[in-house]
Design a protein around this motif. Structure first.
Motif, PDB file in Angstrom:
ATOM      1  N   LEU A 108       0.824  -1.203   0.000  1.00 13.72           N
ATOM      2  CA  LEU A 108       0.000   0.000   0.000  1.00 13.72           C
ATOM      3  C   LEU A 108       0.857   1.251   0.000  1.00 13.72           C
ATOM      4  CD1 LEU A 108      -2.968  -0.943   2.290  1.00 13.72           C
ATOM      5  CD2 LEU A 108      -2.778  -0.996  -0.171  1.00 13.72           C
ATOM      6  N   LYS A 109       1.966   1.174   0.764  1.00 13.78           N
ATOM      7  CA  LYS A 109       2.863   2.338   0.792  1.00 13.78           C
ATOM      8  C   LYS A 109       3.330   2.634  -0.628  1.00 13.78           C
ATOM      9  CE  LYS A 109       4.715   2.402   5.409  1.00 13.78           C
ATOM     10  NZ  LYS A 109       5.706   1.753   6.233  1.00 13.78           N
ATOM     11  N   GLU A 110       3.652   1.530  -1.310  1.00 18.92           N
ATOM     12  CA  GLU A 110       4.151   1.646  -2.675  1.00 18.92           C
ATOM     13  C   GLU A 110       3.085   2.296  -3.568  1.00 18.92           C
ATOM     14  OE1 GLU A 110       4.740  -1.595  -6.025  1.00 18.92           O
ATOM     15  OE2 GLU A 110       5.537  -2.202  -4.085  1.00 18.92           O
ATOM     16  N   THR A 111       1.820   1.878  -3.376  1.00 18.75           N
ATOM     17  CA  THR A 111       0.736   2.439  -4.199  1.00 18.75           C
ATOM     18  C   THR A 111       0.616   3.929  -3.963  1.00 18.75           C
ATOM     19  OG1 THR A 111      -0.441   0.519  -3.431  1.00 18.75           O
ATOM     20  CG2 THR A 111      -1.652   2.007  -4.846  1.00 18.75           C
ATOM     21  N   LYS A 112       0.651   4.317  -2.659  1.00 17.69           N
ATOM     22  CA  LYS A 112       0.444   5.732  -2.351  1.00 17.69           C
ATOM     23  C   LYS A 112       1.556   6.578  -2.972  1.00 17.69           C
ATOM     24  CE  LYS A 112      -2.428   5.169   1.641  1.00 17.69           C
ATOM     25  NZ  LYS A 112      -3.612   5.268   0.808  1.00 17.69           N
TER      26      LYS A 112
ATOM     27  N   LYS B  35       7.744  -4.146 -11.973  1.00 17.28           N
ATOM     28  CA  LYS B  35       6.306  -4.368 -12.232  1.00 17.28           C
ATOM     29  C   LYS B  35       5.878  -5.760 -11.814  1.00 17.28           C
ATOM     30  CE  LYS B  35       6.367  -1.089 -15.887  1.00 17.28           C
ATOM     31  NZ  LYS B  35       7.766  -0.740 -15.608  1.00 17.28           N
ATOM     32  N   LYS B  36       4.620  -5.825 -11.358  1.00 14.40           N
ATOM     33  CA  LYS B  36       4.096  -7.138 -10.983  1.00 14.40           C
ATOM     34  C   LYS B  36       3.305  -7.688 -12.168  1.00 14.40           C
ATOM     35  CE  LYS B  36       3.602  -6.165  -6.106  1.00 14.40           C
ATOM     36  NZ  LYS B  36       2.755  -5.338  -5.295  1.00 14.40           N
ATOM     37  N   ILE B  37       3.368  -9.011 -12.321  1.00 18.97           N
ATOM     38  CA  ILE B  37       2.666  -9.648 -13.450  1.00 18.97           C
ATOM     39  C   ILE B  37       1.166  -9.305 -13.409  1.00 18.97           C
ATOM     40  CG2 ILE B  37       2.083 -11.886 -14.504  1.00 18.97           C
ATOM     41  CD1 ILE B  37       5.032 -11.146 -14.729  1.00 18.97           C
ATOM     42  N   GLY B  38       0.593  -9.346 -12.185  1.00 16.91           N
ATOM     43  CA  GLY B  38      -0.848  -9.077 -12.052  1.00 16.91           C
ATOM     44  C   GLY B  38      -1.211  -7.677 -12.524  1.00 16.91           C
ATOM     45  N   GLU B  39      -0.312  -6.730 -12.285  1.00 15.98           N
ATOM     46  CA  GLU B  39      -0.573  -5.349 -12.720  1.00 15.98           C
ATOM     47  C   GLU B  39      -0.624  -5.288 -14.237  1.00 15.98           C
ATOM     48  OE1 GLU B  39       1.794  -3.056  -9.141  1.00 15.98           O
ATOM     49  OE2 GLU B  39       2.363  -2.685 -11.213  1.00 15.98           O
ATOM     50  N   ILE B  40       0.344  -5.940 -14.847  1.00 14.57           N
ATOM     51  CA  ILE B  40       0.390  -5.931 -16.316  1.00 14.57           C
ATOM     52  C   ILE B  40      -0.855  -6.638 -16.856  1.00 14.57           C
ATOM     53  CG2 ILE B  40       1.665  -6.766 -18.324  1.00 14.57           C
ATOM     54  CD1 ILE B  40       4.223  -6.403 -16.685  1.00 14.57           C
ATOM     55  N   LEU B  41      -1.206  -7.757 -16.214  1.00 14.64           N
ATOM     56  CA  LEU B  41      -2.380  -8.525 -16.655  1.00 14.64           C
ATOM     57  C   LEU B  41      -3.662  -7.697 -16.600  1.00 14.64           C
ATOM     58  CD1 LEU B  41      -2.238 -12.169 -15.319  1.00 14.64           C
ATOM     59  CD2 LEU B  41      -2.389 -11.370 -17.660  1.00 14.64           C
TER      60      LEU B  41
ATOM     61  N   LEU C 117      -9.413   6.700 -11.833  1.00 16.74           N
ATOM     62  CA  LEU C 117      -8.026   6.261 -12.031  1.00 16.74           C
ATOM     63  C   LEU C 117      -7.451   5.680 -10.752  1.00 16.74           C
ATOM     64  CD1 LEU C 117      -6.056   8.781 -14.225  1.00 16.74           C
ATOM     65  CD2 LEU C 117      -5.901   6.321 -14.287  1.00 16.74           C
ATOM     66  N   ARG C 118      -7.798   6.336  -9.640  1.00 17.79           N
ATOM     67  CA  ARG C 118      -7.304   5.853  -8.337  1.00 17.79           C
ATOM     68  C   ARG C 118      -7.843   4.455  -8.068  1.00 17.79           C
ATOM     69  NH1 ARG C 118      -7.869  11.399  -5.777  1.00 17.79           N
ATOM     70  NH2 ARG C 118      -5.747  12.168  -6.006  1.00 17.79           N
ATOM     71  N   VAL C 119      -9.130   4.250  -8.398  1.00 20.91           N
ATOM     72  CA  VAL C 119      -9.739   2.933  -8.172  1.00 20.91           C
ATOM     73  C   VAL C 119      -9.041   1.895  -9.049  1.00 20.91           C
ATOM     74  CG1 VAL C 119     -11.878   1.606  -8.382  1.00 20.91           C
ATOM     75  CG2 VAL C 119     -11.951   3.928  -7.509  1.00 20.91           C
ATOM     76  N   ARG C 120      -8.792   2.246 -10.323  1.00 22.96           N
ATOM     77  CA  ARG C 120      -8.140   1.301 -11.232  1.00 22.96           C
ATOM     78  C   ARG C 120      -6.750   0.952 -10.709  1.00 22.96           C
ATOM     79  NH1 ARG C 120     -11.116  -1.664 -13.876  1.00 22.96           N
ATOM     80  NH2 ARG C 120      -9.414  -2.272 -15.212  1.00 22.96           N
ATOM     81  N   LYS C 121      -6.045   1.945 -10.223  1.00 21.05           N
ATOM     82  CA  LYS C 121      -4.694   1.697  -9.721  1.00 21.05           C
ATOM     83  C   LYS C 121      -4.738   0.767  -8.512  1.00 21.05           C
ATOM     84  CE  LYS C 121      -0.967   4.135  -9.646  1.00 21.05           C
ATOM     85  NZ  LYS C 121      -0.191   3.472 -10.669  1.00 21.05           N
ATOM     86  N   SER C 122      -5.766   1.004  -7.687  1.00 16.84           N
ATOM     87  CA  SER C 122      -5.877   0.204  -6.479  1.00 16.84           C
ATOM     88  C   SER C 122      -6.180  -1.262  -6.820  1.00 16.84           C
ATOM     89  CB  SER C 122      -6.977   0.798  -5.605  1.00 16.84           C
ATOM     90  OG  SER C 122      -7.044   0.132  -4.405  1.00 16.84           O
ATOM     91  N   ILE C 123      -7.095  -1.483  -7.756  1.00 19.38           N
ATOM     92  CA  ILE C 123      -7.450  -2.875  -8.099  1.00 19.38           C
ATOM     93  C   ILE C 123      -6.278  -3.535  -8.830  1.00 19.38           C
ATOM     94  CG2 ILE C 123      -8.662  -2.390 -10.316  1.00 19.38           C
ATOM     95  CD1 ILE C 123      -9.670  -5.068  -7.794  1.00 19.38           C
ATOM     96  N   THR C 124      -5.525  -2.739  -9.576  1.00 17.45           N
ATOM     97  CA  THR C 124      -4.354  -3.282 -10.273  1.00 17.45           C
ATOM     98  C   THR C 124      -3.343  -3.775  -9.255  1.00 17.45           C
ATOM     99  OG1 THR C 124      -4.709  -1.639 -11.967  1.00 17.45           O
ATOM    100  CG2 THR C 124      -2.587  -2.705 -11.978  1.00 17.45           C
ATOM    101  N   ASN C 125      -3.195  -2.999  -8.198  1.00 18.29           N
ATOM    102  CA  ASN C 125      -2.259  -3.365  -7.155  1.00 18.29           C
ATOM    103  C   ASN C 125      -2.695  -4.682  -6.489  1.00 18.29           C
ATOM    104  OD1 ASN C 125       0.045  -2.696  -5.597  1.00 18.29           O
ATOM    105  ND2 ASN C 125      -1.348  -2.357  -3.897  1.00 18.29           N
ATOM    106  N   ILE C 126      -4.003  -4.803  -6.271  1.00 19.93           N
ATOM    107  CA  ILE C 126      -4.526  -6.034  -5.663  1.00 19.93           C
ATOM    108  C   ILE C 126      -4.275  -7.211  -6.601  1.00 19.93           C
ATOM    109  CG2 ILE C 126      -6.669  -7.216  -5.001  1.00 19.93           C
ATOM    110  CD1 ILE C 126      -7.631  -4.508  -3.899  1.00 19.93           C
ATOM    111  N   ASN C 127      -4.562  -7.004  -7.879  1.00 17.90           N
ATOM    112  CA  ASN C 127      -4.340  -8.091  -8.834  1.00 17.90           C
ATOM    113  C   ASN C 127      -2.880  -8.507  -8.858  1.00 17.90           C
ATOM    114  OD1 ASN C 127      -6.978  -7.936  -9.418  1.00 17.90           O
ATOM    115  ND2 ASN C 127      -6.750  -7.020 -11.439  1.00 17.90           N
TER     116      ASN C 127
END
Ligand SMILES: Nc1ncnc2c1ncn2[C@@H]1O[C@H](COP(=O)(O)OP(=O)(O)OP(=O)(O)O)[C@@H](O)[C@H]1O
Length: 674
Positions: A16-20, A203-209, A278-288
């Motif tokens: 999360l720190k990384e996301t922020k 980059k994380k694979i899930g983010e790219i996916l 955009l913030r929501v998309r970034k957040s779900i990307t991070n989760i993925n």
């Protein structure tokens, strides 16, 4: 756990720190959406689709826009006779009433309604019902004289036309949406495979996916909706305004003013919602990204018994997503409420305005208001559609920003992949020279891994790099494969051509790479062995597998050579995987062989067998091994010893180095070469 506690704890999560942090950087750069440009470019290259869509939108809007006009005509043909009859009575009572008088009356009413049939017959029969019957009146549409029933037929015909055009526009737009989605995904995938390795290190694979799968899908869906809905809504809106203005100009003015205010609200909120989306998309990307990471390391989780810990962690990383999604939902709900209430209030406002304006002319008020309200009804649809469209547009804009991050990313290898780019390499027939090479990873440029050194790999000889962990052995392989370019200096192929100037595919065609954890593709044995030499025949694959001592094992599998391997297929042991890669190399017959700790994950017995195969493979070609094991390096023509942060510290044969005091002897005596 209480919510506050979870919140506080969740902030400790590095994810999360990384996301922020990345979010802050992200918004500093002010990302630009080009969703509309994506659609524009598609339509520019598909003019026919564009024309058809515009035509269909115009026709379908016209069909719905004409609705109120038809109602107005129908109402006139129904209501005018009643007024005419009243007047007729007045004239008849005064005596001497002619058909001219009746037509005068109709003309004066300015309604466009005319009498049907033989007027003299109607008058001579002096039959009130003939005059009062609305069947005897018509309104004109061009050359057509239509009675009120005919106007209903027109309405039905328009509905059928609306159905046909709606189907066509949805179909064509659907195809366009899919084409855009597929095209974007292909472009992004092309970019990804052509990227240099440094692109992947943060980059994380899930983010790219998420970007490749879900963002392209959102864009495709919206590309299907946006142009059709927007054009349809625009035409319907303008058409409705035009139609309404023919009914009553002043009331139309009131509607236009109200509409401008509603659009004002929509446009001002667009930017705000886009940022939240955009913030929501970034957040779900991070989760993925996190989920893919954890599923990929499921063996670690199972072996550590941390299932409950992970379940809790998953819940925690959703807190941020939940919070941002709520803000988005609240904002979207407010917009829809404002628009819905705003639109509903238009009808009320029009009734009030019309009543005030035409208080003294109730007949006009009745006809005008009924058709006006129906006209506003036609306008409401498009406005609601545009509201929904704007929300979709925001999602698609967020998606297009993100997919463009991949598509527009630059790579040091960009030029190398173009078909005609760089010098085509026919064969590696000369020496490979490392000239004044210095290396630091671009991700960490301040840390020099390999200080300046030069070395010549003579054609056809075997070399081994040794050194303690982190000394930079694998980095040598990465440079030879052009995963990375040296920070300074040159790698000269055939003694004179800078690797950077070569057409990369033509070079890698002649290079064989065997690594510690070989990569097996999802596909059968043929697919896997042929990878890199697609023109090979099945017989050649079987021959290579026989030479790699793999044929017997394959033949024991039920599907033999057609057995599916890879993630969801047959799981191979470490030794089997290495044999498969050796078969791949035998088939490829590379001129330069790079072995990166090829046998270090195998047990002693298997290692000996595999080493035997590798030794055979190395004969007659330049080979560079990165090695831990004595057996790998013993027979090499030259051994290059690397020291951590020191680069090349010793060079010699095994026998020479063993005797010399220095780095190699220390490694050897410490048992690091066993
Ligand atoms: N992508 C990267 N970005 C930054 N530093 C990196 C990257 N990859 C490796 N390094 C660092 O470069 C140094 C050399 O790594 P390299 O993998 O070449 O070592 P090695 O000698 O092959 O080690 P080992 O024997 O453990 O495989 C290490 O300190 C490593 O942490």
């Amino acid at each position: 756990m209480k919510n506050k506690e979870i919140n506080e704890k969740s902030l400790d999560d590095p994810n999360l720190k990384e996301t922020k942090e990345s979010e802050k950087q992200y918004f500093k750069k002010k990302p630009k959406s080009n969703f509309l440009a994506i659609i524009g470019n598609y339509l520019k290259t598909h003019i026919f689709t564009a024309i058809i869509l515009i035509l269909i939108a115009a026709i379908s809007s016209a069909t719905s826009v004409l609705g109120p006009k038809i109602i107005q005509y129908m109402m006139k043909t129904l209501l005018v006779p009643t007024s005419a009859l009243l007047l007729f009575h007045q004239y008849v009572s005064k005596g001497n009433f002619s058909i001219g008088d009746l037509n005068d009356l109709l003309d004066k009413s300015n309604s466009g309604v005319k009498l049907k049939g033989d007027p003299n017959y109607i008058l001579s029969n002096n039959d009130e019902s003939l005059i009062s019957n609305s069947k005897n009146y018509f309104t004109s549409l061009g050359n057509l004289d239509l009675g009120w029933v005919d106007w209903i037929y027109v309405q039905i015909a328009l509905f059928i036309l609306l159905g046909i055009t709606t189907y066509l526009s949805q179909f064509i737009a659907g195809i366009m949406g899919k084409n855009i989605e597929i095209d974007l995904r292909n472009k992004a995938l092309e970019r990804l495979v052509k990227q240099d390795m440094s692109y992947y290190s943060d980059k994380k694979i899930g983010e790219i996916l998420t970007k490749i799968v879900s963002d392209t899908q959102t864009i495709g869906e919206q590309a299907q909706q946006v142009p059709v809905t927007f054009m349809g809504a625009l035409f319907t809106f303008c058409g409705s305004i035009a139609t309404l203005s023919t009914i009553d100009l002043k009331l139309t003015g009131v509607v236009v003013l109200l509409m401008i205010s509603i659009f004002g609200v929509l446009i001002t909120t667009f930017g705000i919602v886009k940022k939240i989306a955009l913030r929501v998309r970034k957040s779900i990307t991070n989760i993925n990204g996190d989920v893919t990471d954890r599923i990929a390391t499921i063996r670690l989780i199972k072996a550590s018994g941390t299932e409950n810990y992970e379940t809790e962690r998953f819940k925690k990383i959703h807190i941020d997503y939940n919070k941002k999604s709520r803000t988005l939902i609240a904002t979207q709900s407010s917009i829809i409420t404002v628009i819905t209430v705003g639109i509903s209030s238009i009808q009320v406002a029009i009734v009030v305005a019309a009543a005030l304006m035409y208080y003294d002319t109730p007949a006009y008020l009745a006809i005008t208001l009924s058709s006006f309200i129906s006209g506003i009804g036609t306008m409401v649809g498009p406005i609601m559609q545009i509201t929904r469209l704007i929300i979709g547009l925001i999602q698609a804009s967020a998606g297009s920003i993100r997919i463009n991050e991949i598509i527009k990313s630059k790579s040091i290898l960009d030029v190398s992949y173009e078909k005609e780019a760089g010098l085509k390499l026919k064969e590696i027939k000369g020496d490979i020279i490392f000239k004044d090479i210095e290396f630091a990873y671009p991700e960490k440029p301040e840390k020099v891994i390999l200080p300046k050194f030069s070395f010549k790999f003579e054609h056809g000889k075997s070399y081994a790099f040794v050194g303690e962990t982190g000394a930079g052995k694998s980095t040598i392989a990465k440079m030879l494969l052009r995963f990375y370019d040296p920070s300074n200096g040159q790698i000269l192929i055939n003694g004179n051509t800078d690797l950077r100037n070569l057409n990369l595919s033509s070079y890698l065609d002649k290079v064989g790479y065997v690594e510690q954890e070989p990569q097996i593709l999802y596909g059968n044995v043929f697919d896997n062995v042929k990878y890199g030499r697609f023109d090979a025949t099945d017989e050649e694959v079987i021959d290579a597998c026989k030479k790699a001592n793999l044929d017997e094992i394959i033949m024991s599998w039920p599907e033999k050579y057609n057995t599916i391997l890879g993630e969801r297929g047959m799981m191979l042991s470490g030794g089997q995987k290495q044999r498969l890669v050796i078969a791949r190399m035998i088939l490829k017959d590379p001129e330069l062989l790079i072995l990166d700790e090829a046998t270090s994950a195998l047990d002693n017995i298997v290692e000996k067998e595999i080493q035997k195969e590798l030794d055979k493979l190395m004969v007659g070609r330049t080979s560079i091994s990165i090695a831990h094991r004595l057996s790998t390096i013993k027979n090499c023509d030259q051994i290059i010893v690397l020291g951590r942060d020191q680069g090349v510290v010793q060079i010699g044969t095994f026998e020479e180095l063993k005797k010399q005091d220095g780095h190699f002897k220390k490694l050897y005596e410490a048992g690091l070469m066993d």
